[in-house]
Design a protein around this motif. Structure first.
Motif, PDB file in Angstrom:
ATOM      1  N   GLY A  45       1.874 -77.554   0.161  1.00 21.19           N
ATOM      2  CA  GLY A  45       2.620 -76.532   0.087  1.00 21.19           C
ATOM      3  C   GLY A  45       4.004 -76.690   0.447  1.00 21.19           C
ATOM      4  N   LEU A  46       5.135 -75.685   0.443  1.00 19.97           N
ATOM      5  CA  LEU A  46       6.593 -76.163   0.898  1.00 19.97           C
ATOM      6  C   LEU A  46       7.088 -75.004   1.605  1.00 19.97           C
ATOM      7  CD1 LEU A  46       7.869 -76.714  -3.039  1.00 19.97           C
ATOM      8  CD2 LEU A  46       7.045 -78.364  -1.139  1.00 19.97           C
ATOM      9  N   LYS A  47       7.899 -75.641   2.509  1.00 19.55           N
ATOM     10  CA  LYS A  47       8.480 -74.928   3.667  1.00 19.55           C
ATOM     11  C   LYS A  47       9.570 -73.959   3.016  1.00 19.55           C
ATOM     12  CE  LYS A  47      10.239 -74.971   8.238  1.00 19.55           C
ATOM     13  NZ  LYS A  47      10.359 -75.730   9.479  1.00 19.55           N
ATOM     14  N   ARG A  48       9.622 -72.663   3.075  1.00 12.35           N
ATOM     15  CA  ARG A  48      10.678 -71.816   2.651  1.00 12.35           C
ATOM     16  C   ARG A  48      11.064 -70.852   3.959  1.00 12.35           C
ATOM     17  NH1 ARG A  48      10.738 -68.075  -2.664  1.00 12.35           N
ATOM     18  NH2 ARG A  48      12.424 -66.756  -2.002  1.00 12.35           N
ATOM     19  N   HIS A  49      12.439 -70.669   3.812  1.00 10.61           N
ATOM     20  CA  HIS A  49      13.074 -69.793   4.815  1.00 10.61           C
ATOM     21  C   HIS A  49      13.163 -68.442   4.341  1.00 10.61           C
ATOM     22  CE1 HIS A  49      14.947 -73.544   7.094  1.00 10.61           C
ATOM     23  NE2 HIS A  49      13.729 -73.356   7.065  1.00 10.61           N
ATOM     24  N   ASP A  50      13.389 -67.604   5.097  1.00 13.88           N
ATOM     25  CA  ASP A  50      13.189 -66.098   4.809  1.00 13.88           C
ATOM     26  C   ASP A  50      14.085 -65.699   3.675  1.00 13.88           C
ATOM     27  OD1 ASP A  50      11.572 -65.963   7.045  1.00 13.88           O
ATOM     28  OD2 ASP A  50      13.000 -64.968   8.302  1.00 13.88           O
ATOM     29  N   ARG A  51      14.997 -65.893   3.398  1.00 11.89           N
ATOM     30  CA  ARG A  51      16.092 -65.373   2.417  1.00 11.89           C
ATOM     31  C   ARG A  51      16.132 -66.160   0.985  1.00 11.89           C
ATOM     32  NH1 ARG A  51      20.261 -61.625   5.612  1.00 11.89           N
ATOM     33  NH2 ARG A  51      18.689 -60.727   7.189  1.00 11.89           N
ATOM     34  N   GLU A  52      16.686 -65.598  -0.203  1.00 14.17           N
ATOM     35  CA  GLU A  52      16.695 -66.167  -1.352  1.00 14.17           C
ATOM     36  C   GLU A  52      17.919 -67.074  -1.262  1.00 14.17           C
ATOM     37  OE1 GLU A  52      14.305 -65.769  -3.327  1.00 14.17           O
ATOM     38  OE2 GLU A  52      13.812 -63.654  -3.272  1.00 14.17           O
ATOM     39  N   LEU A  53      17.643 -68.519  -1.973  1.00 15.63           N
ATOM     40  CA  LEU A  53      18.837 -69.443  -2.128  1.00 15.63           C
ATOM     41  C   LEU A  53      19.542 -69.827  -0.673  1.00 15.63           C
ATOM     42  CD1 LEU A  53      20.564 -68.154  -5.350  1.00 15.63           C
ATOM     43  CD2 LEU A  53      18.743 -70.035  -5.207  1.00 15.63           C
ATOM     44  N   ARG A  54      18.688 -69.611   0.369  1.00 14.54           N
ATOM     45  CA  ARG A  54      19.303 -70.034   1.719  1.00 14.54           C
ATOM     46  C   ARG A  54      18.438 -70.750   2.491  1.00 14.54           C
ATOM     47  NH1 ARG A  54      21.414 -64.190   3.232  1.00 14.54           N
ATOM     48  NH2 ARG A  54      19.902 -63.542   1.624  1.00 14.54           N
ATOM     49  N   ILE A  55      19.033 -71.645   3.422  1.00 16.33           N
ATOM     50  CA  ILE A  55      18.399 -72.508   4.383  1.00 16.33           C
ATOM     51  C   ILE A  55      18.764 -72.109   5.863  1.00 16.33           C
ATOM     52  CG2 ILE A  55      18.238 -74.828   5.288  1.00 16.33           C
ATOM     53  CD1 ILE A  55      18.614 -75.795   2.506  1.00 16.33           C
ATOM     54  N   ASP A  56      17.835 -71.745   6.894  1.00 14.19           N
ATOM     55  CA  ASP A  56      18.279 -71.502   8.157  1.00 14.19           C
ATOM     56  C   ASP A  56      18.484 -72.785   8.945  1.00 14.19           C
ATOM     57  OD1 ASP A  56      18.559 -70.481  10.659  1.00 14.19           O
ATOM     58  OD2 ASP A  56      16.748 -69.471  10.796  1.00 14.19           O
ATOM     59  N   PRO A  57      19.837 -73.061   9.220  1.00 14.28           N
ATOM     60  CA  PRO A  57      20.084 -74.407  10.048  1.00 14.28           C
ATOM     61  C   PRO A  57      19.461 -74.371  11.309  1.00 14.28           C
ATOM     62  CG  PRO A  57      22.212 -73.160   9.870  1.00 14.28           C
ATOM     63  CD  PRO A  57      21.076 -72.172   8.991  1.00 14.28           C
ATOM     64  N   SER A  58      18.891 -73.497  11.706  1.00 12.68           N
ATOM     65  CA  SER A  58      18.364 -73.341  13.259  1.00 12.68           C
ATOM     66  C   SER A  58      16.989 -73.487  13.293  1.00 12.68           C
ATOM     67  CB  SER A  58      18.885 -72.005  13.981  1.00 12.68           C
ATOM     68  OG  SER A  58      18.063 -70.859  13.429  1.00 12.68           O
ATOM     69  N   THR A  59      16.381 -73.838  12.269  1.00 13.51           N
ATOM     70  CA  THR A  59      14.958 -73.923  12.314  1.00 13.51           C
ATOM     71  C   THR A  59      14.833 -75.303  11.574  1.00 13.51           C
ATOM     72  OG1 THR A  59      14.687 -71.770  11.419  1.00 13.51           O
ATOM     73  CG2 THR A  59      12.767 -73.129  11.156  1.00 13.51           C
ATOM     74  N   SER A  60      13.731 -75.928  12.318  1.00  8.09           N
ATOM     75  CA  SER A  60      13.227 -77.533  11.868  1.00  8.09           C
ATOM     76  C   SER A  60      12.749 -77.448  10.518  1.00  8.09           C
ATOM     77  CB  SER A  60      12.021 -77.631  12.735  1.00  8.09           C
ATOM     78  OG  SER A  60      11.674 -79.160  12.482  1.00  8.09           O
ATOM     79  N   PRO A  61      13.578 -78.466   9.698  1.00 13.72           N
ATOM     80  CA  PRO A  61      14.144 -79.836  10.158  1.00 13.72           C
ATOM     81  C   PRO A  61      15.588 -79.662  10.224  1.00 13.72           C
ATOM     82  CG  PRO A  61      13.572 -80.008   7.925  1.00 13.72           C
ATOM     83  CD  PRO A  61      13.045 -78.614   8.176  1.00 13.72           C
ATOM     84  N   TYR A  62      16.201 -78.514  10.463  1.00 16.18           N
ATOM     85  CA  TYR A  62      17.486 -78.229  10.856  1.00 16.18           C
ATOM     86  C   TYR A  62      18.623 -78.857   9.550  1.00 16.18           C
ATOM     87  CZ  TYR A  62      15.004 -77.677  15.232  1.00 16.18           C
ATOM     88  OH  TYR A  62      14.169 -77.645  16.369  1.00 16.18           O
ATOM     89  N   TYR A  63      18.123 -78.534   8.495  1.00 15.92           N
ATOM     90  CA  TYR A  63      19.242 -78.651   7.339  1.00 15.92           C
ATOM     91  C   TYR A  63      19.583 -77.440   7.180  1.00 15.92           C
ATOM     92  CZ  TYR A  63      16.313 -82.878   6.321  1.00 15.92           C
ATOM     93  OH  TYR A  63      15.772 -84.313   6.533  1.00 15.92           O
ATOM     94  N   SER A  64      21.071 -77.376   6.488  1.00 14.82           N
ATOM     95  CA  SER A  64      21.689 -76.452   6.043  1.00 14.82           C
ATOM     96  C   SER A  64      21.921 -76.451   4.765  1.00 14.82           C
ATOM     97  CB  SER A  64      23.224 -76.248   6.619  1.00 14.82           C
ATOM     98  OG  SER A  64      23.787 -77.461   6.237  1.00 14.82           O
ATOM     99  N   ILE A  65      22.400 -75.197   4.179  1.00 18.09           N
ATOM    100  CA  ILE A  65      22.765 -75.174   2.551  1.00 18.09           C
ATOM    101  C   ILE A  65      23.771 -76.100   2.274  1.00 18.09           C
ATOM    102  CG2 ILE A  65      24.324 -73.091   2.544  1.00 18.09           C
ATOM    103  CD1 ILE A  65      21.528 -73.701   0.136  1.00 18.09           C
ATOM    104  N   LYS A  66      24.456 -76.186   3.075  1.00 13.61           N
ATOM    105  CA  LYS A  66      25.749 -77.116   2.907  1.00 13.61           C
ATOM    106  C   LYS A  66      25.306 -78.649   2.743  1.00 13.61           C
ATOM    107  CE  LYS A  66      30.158 -79.110   4.903  1.00 13.61           C
ATOM    108  NZ  LYS A  66      30.965 -79.194   6.108  1.00 13.61           N
ATOM    109  N   ASP A  67      24.003 -78.942   3.466  1.00 18.18           N
ATOM    110  CA  ASP A  67      23.672 -80.135   3.385  1.00 18.18           C
ATOM    111  C   ASP A  67      22.729 -80.242   1.859  1.00 18.18           C
ATOM    112  OD1 ASP A  67      24.031 -80.937   5.812  1.00 18.18           O
ATOM    113  OD2 ASP A  67      22.369 -80.083   6.666  1.00 18.18           O
ATOM    114  N   PHE A  68      22.318 -79.177   1.410  1.00 21.65           N
ATOM    115  CA  PHE A  68      21.800 -79.021   0.095  1.00 21.65           C
ATOM    116  C   PHE A  68      22.766 -79.232  -1.081  1.00 21.65           C
ATOM    117  CE2 PHE A  68      20.036 -76.756  -3.605  1.00 21.65           C
ATOM    118  CZ  PHE A  68      19.222 -77.463  -3.908  1.00 21.65           C
ATOM    119  N   ARG A  69      23.730 -78.725  -1.042  1.00 24.09           N
ATOM    120  CA  ARG A  69      25.017 -78.617  -1.912  1.00 24.09           C
ATOM    121  C   ARG A  69      25.542 -80.009  -1.866  1.00 24.09           C
ATOM    122  NH1 ARG A  69      28.501 -75.304  -4.212  1.00 24.09           N
ATOM    123  NH2 ARG A  69      29.962 -75.061  -2.494  1.00 24.09           N
TER     124      ARG A  69
END
Length: 476
Positions: A258-282
């Motif tokens: 399975g895959l880890k997904r955060h709560d909202r669409e097209l977003r990453i919660d940087p406060s949640t492990s493994p602490y990536y951000s949408i900026k990192d993804f971009r």
């Protein structure tokens, strides 16, 4: 008062003064309080459910313990043969463990132990050291949109099963790297869901391995793999295994199902492990597609005659199309933009370069707007919101994600006079005068009317101010 009580009072009166009796009562009350507190401390784990939404199975040479904590939300994961124990007992030091995180958006099992994957039975095995813990299993569909029954019906169900060592299937292929098992079924093929349900969760789950990970894909679509090969190859150094066609038993040192997904669409919660951000993804996406433009142009007074900012207009062929695209482009050129009109194409690498080269991105609400991911930092993103109550969708799908991606967001809500629905329905029809009544009939009805039957003809005089605002933002 009973005879016994009178006798005890008489004894107390003869043995202690009134002041001493009072002190004795206070001591007795205090002792009772201590006893009650001790009972609460000892039996606290059994008094109610723990507020943790996960499942842990811990494996040790000397002890095997399991914790199931039930999620109150609807889940595609079921468990059998389990017992509830205290959290502190579930996490002893220096052991291997299985952790299954049950969230509203997705289910994920991480097995820090040797695993064996059998594609023929859609089963992932790992060894149990205690006979009474063997033959426990959990069912999971490895697609990150579990609340959507339609999407989940298009993802194959897998079993994660603990068995005794002697019951493990024999390995026919051994791997020295971790495995990540996921589905490319669900809503794959819709660009919005490709990113929100698969690619962003895949990044969150697998980026930690720095390419040293084997992707095991169920419900594999070759066209989907080819479309996103740049992303997949940048996450894994190994060719994908189409597990549904495999007859071998593949063995790995550890695995994630399975895959880890955060709560909202097209977003990453940087406060949640493994602490990536949408900026990192971009930044990862820019690297994957070798995109050159990191930041949108910043105009200075007088620059517009020399430097023309790029305006990309996303056209659509079937629904929610601009019916006056040529006039919109002409107005953009007169205002000083270098205009590009295009539709998303199958060659994603080429299209990503086109999007990345522009400073202003314009389109009607729809999956094509997901391509904003390729835009440079501080680009201006203009979402045209169709008639019919799209506000919530527009906000959650694109407005909020674009702001997290460090873009300047503008929104243009069309009036009914700019919608083709006015040519299809009389002015007093419910579709025109009361869109909320249509929305109450369900998503399918709303989609069939406002998403599939509506095109847009922008009022150029009204829309002009939006383009001027975009130019103003590029000066900031």
């Amino acid at each position: 008062m009973s005879e016994k009580e009178m006798m005890y009072d008489s004894i107390l009166a003869r043995s202690f003064s009134k002041q001493e009796q009072k002190k004795l009562r206070y001591v007795a009350i205090f002792c009772c309080f201590l006893i009650a507190l001790s009972f609460c401390t000892v039996f606290k784990p059994y008094l109610g459910p723990l507020p943790v939404l996960n499942l842990r199975l811990s494996i040790d040479v000397s002890d095997l313990k399991m914790l199931i904590v039930k999620d109150t939300s609807t889940s595609h994961m079921d468990s059998t043969n389990s017992q509830r124990i205290e959290v502190s007992d579930a996490i002893p030091k220096k052991i291997d463990e299985l952790v299954c995180n049950i969230t509203e958006r997705s289910d994920l099992c991480e097995i820090n132990h040797d695993i064996r994957i059998d594609g023929r039975s859609a089963t992932i095995y790992f060894a149990s050291t205690h006979e009474h813990e063997a033959n426990s299993s959990w069912n999971i569909r490895p697609y990150a949109r579990k609340y959507d029954r339609v999407a989940m019906s298009r993802a194959k169900e897998w079993s994660v099963k603990s068995v005794q060592q002697l019951q493990l299937p024999h390995c026919t292929q051994n791997h020295s790297i971790p495995a990540v098992v996921f589905s490319s079924g669900g809503y794959s093929g819709n660009h919005f869901h490709d990113f929100s349900d698969i690619l962003i969760p895949l990044y969150i789950t697998s980026r930690q391995f720095n390419g040293q990970v084997q992707f095991i894909v169920t419900d594999k679509h070759s066209w989907w793999i080819n479309k996103f090969q740049n992303v997949i190859r940048n996450l894994s150094n190994y060719d994908i295994i189409d597990i549904d066609k495999e007859t071998d038993i593949h063995c790995f040192t550890r695995g994630i199902v399975g895959l880890k997904r955060h709560d909202r669409e097209l977003r990453i919660d940087p406060s949640t492990s493994p602490y990536y951000s949408i900026k990192d993804f971009r930044e990862f996406i820019r690297s994957s597609y070798s995109l050159k433009k990191a930041t949108a142009i910043k105009l200075k007074d007088g620059d517009q005659n020399k430097i023309k900012p790029g305006l990309l207009i996303i056209s659509r062929k079937r629904t929610r199309t601009f019916t006056n695209t040529g006039k919109i482009a002409e107005m953009g050129r007169k205002l000083g933009f270098q205009v590009v009109v295009t539709e998303a194409e199958s060659n994603l690498s080429r299209f990503a370069e086109t999007v990345n080269s522009c400073d202003v991105f314009l389109g009607v609400h729809g999956a094509g707007l997901t391509n904003m991911i390729f835009l440079p930092e501080r680009a201006v993103f203009i979402q045209v919101v169709p008639f019919g109550g799209f506000e919530w969708l527009a906000r959650t799908d694109y407005e909020e994600p674009s702001k997290q991606m460090n873009m300047r967001y503008l929104e243009y809500k069309i009036k009914i006079e700019e919608s083709s629905l006015l040519q299809q329905y009389p002015i007093d029809h419910q579709v025109i005068k009361d869109p909320s009544s249509i929305g109450k009939q369900g998503w399918k009805v709303f989609r069939s009317v406002y998403m599939e039957r509506q095109n847009v003809q922008l009022d150029l005089n009204r829309f002009r101010s939006t383009l001027l605002k975009a130019l103003e933002l590029l000066h900031q």
